[in-house]
Design an enzyme around this catalytic site. Structure first.
Site, short mmCIF file in Angstrom:
data_model
loop_
_atom_site.label_atom_id
_atom_site.label_comp_id
_atom_site.label_asym_id
_atom_site.label_seq_id
_atom_site.Cartn_x
_atom_site.Cartn_y
_atom_site.Cartn_z
N CYS A 85 -14.88 52.18 36.64
CA CYS A 85 -14.02 51.00 36.71
C CYS A 85 -13.41 50.66 35.34
O CYS A 85 -12.55 51.40 34.88
CB CYS A 85 -14.80 49.85 37.33
SG CYS A 85 -13.70 48.66 38.10
N HIS A 177 -17.92 51.46 41.72
CA HIS A 177 -19.19 51.22 41.00
C HIS A 177 -20.36 51.86 41.75
O HIS A 177 -21.01 51.18 42.56
CB HIS A 177 -19.46 49.71 40.95
CG HIS A 177 -18.58 48.94 40.06
ND1 HIS A 177 -18.93 48.56 38.78
CD2 HIS A 177 -17.35 48.44 40.25
CE1 HIS A 177 -17.97 47.88 38.23
NE2 HIS A 177 -16.98 47.78 39.09
N GLU A 179 -23.21 52.42 40.64
CA GLU A 179 -24.48 51.83 40.16
C GLU A 179 -24.87 50.59 40.96
O GLU A 179 -25.98 50.09 40.82
CB GLU A 179 -24.37 51.50 38.66
CG GLU A 179 -23.60 50.26 38.27
CD GLU A 179 -22.08 50.40 38.36
OE1 GLU A 179 -21.58 51.46 38.83
OE2 GLU A 179 -21.39 49.44 37.99
N1 GLN Z 1 -10.32 44.58 36.19
C1 GLN Z 1 -11.19 45.06 35.15
C2 GLN Z 1 -10.37 45.55 33.95
O1 GLN Z 1 -9.19 45.56 34.01
C3 GLN Z 1 -12.08 46.17 35.65
C4 GLN Z 1 -12.99 45.61 36.73
C5 GLN Z 1 -14.35 46.25 36.77
O2 GLN Z 1 -14.77 46.98 35.86
N2 GLN Z 1 -15.08 45.94 37.82
O3 GLN Z 1 -10.90 45.92 32.96
#
Ligand code: GLN
Length: 202
Positions: A85, A177, A179
């Site tokens: 992410c 994610h 995890e």
């Molecule tokens: N929206 C977040 C970003 O732009 C990422 C979201 C996340 O890691 N769950 O960094």
């Protein structure tokens, strides 16, 4: 028969975000984990995980703590890395409409929060053929969308048209994610990738 290599010591960038959860999964797989908060914590690592969280904050903290350059150097030198992410965003070399600090080791373009407000968090059972036939329960939280990947990037999974898990050599990234689920197959895949990269390195 090839001889077994010991599992690498895996660092988890622990400046911000969902780093504890990655630690739990990796420890459950018998891996020694180091929380990385300062440049000296990079010593002796065999691999590193960049967790989810807020990519702008992590990028700023990496820069403020003089870790961006040493971390990038190691990753570009072949230390295996997995970014989930926000970690994926940090790895991409093109971030739409943003000049935020990044590592830039992944030949890909990303749009932050690309799924939009209405569906900013969702779960989906997705096919990840390298993990076997069972679908993987993927959790997306304000997830980025990969809007373009370079030729050297292998797409491991998609949701609709969009890649959600990719690999480029020793760089692994997912917009979800793993995890946050009890399915450890994605982390196990990363550990196998680390072993494989260790074997093929000079
Ligand atoms: N929206 C977040 C970003 O732009 C990422 C979201 C996340 O890691 N769950 O960094």
């Amino acid at each position: 028969m090839s001889e077994a290599l010991p599992p690498p010591v895996v660092g988890i960038l622990a400046l911000q975000g969902a780093f504890r959860e990655h630690g739990k999964v990796l420890r459950s797989l018998g891996v020694q984990v180091v929380e990385v908060r300062q440049p000296r914590h990079l010593e002796g690592l065999g691999a590193i995980v960049l967790p989810g969280g807020e990519s702008t904050t992590m990028g700023k903290l990496l820069t403020d703590w003089d870790m961006m350059d040493p971390l990038r150097e190691r990753i570009l030198a072949g230390m295996p890395v997995y970014g989930s992410c926000a970690g994926l965003i940090l790895l991409c070399d093109r971030i739409e409409d943003s000049d935020q600090p990044r590592i830039g080791a992944l030949d890909a373009q990303v749009r932050r929060n690309g799924y939009g407000r209405q569906v900013d968090s969702f779960e989906a059972d997705i096919d990840i053929p390298v993990l076997g036939p069972e679908p993987f329960p993927a959790v997306f939280i304000r997830a980025p969308v990969l809007t373009g990947v370079g030729e050297g990037v292998t797409v491991l999974a998609r949701v609709g048209e969009q890649p959600v898990a990719v690999r480029q050599g020793s760089v692994l990234a997912s917009s979800f994610h793993p995890e946050l689920t009890s399915d450890a197959r994605f982390h196990r895949y990363f550990l196998n990738m680390c072993t494989e990269c260790g074997r093929t390195r000079p």
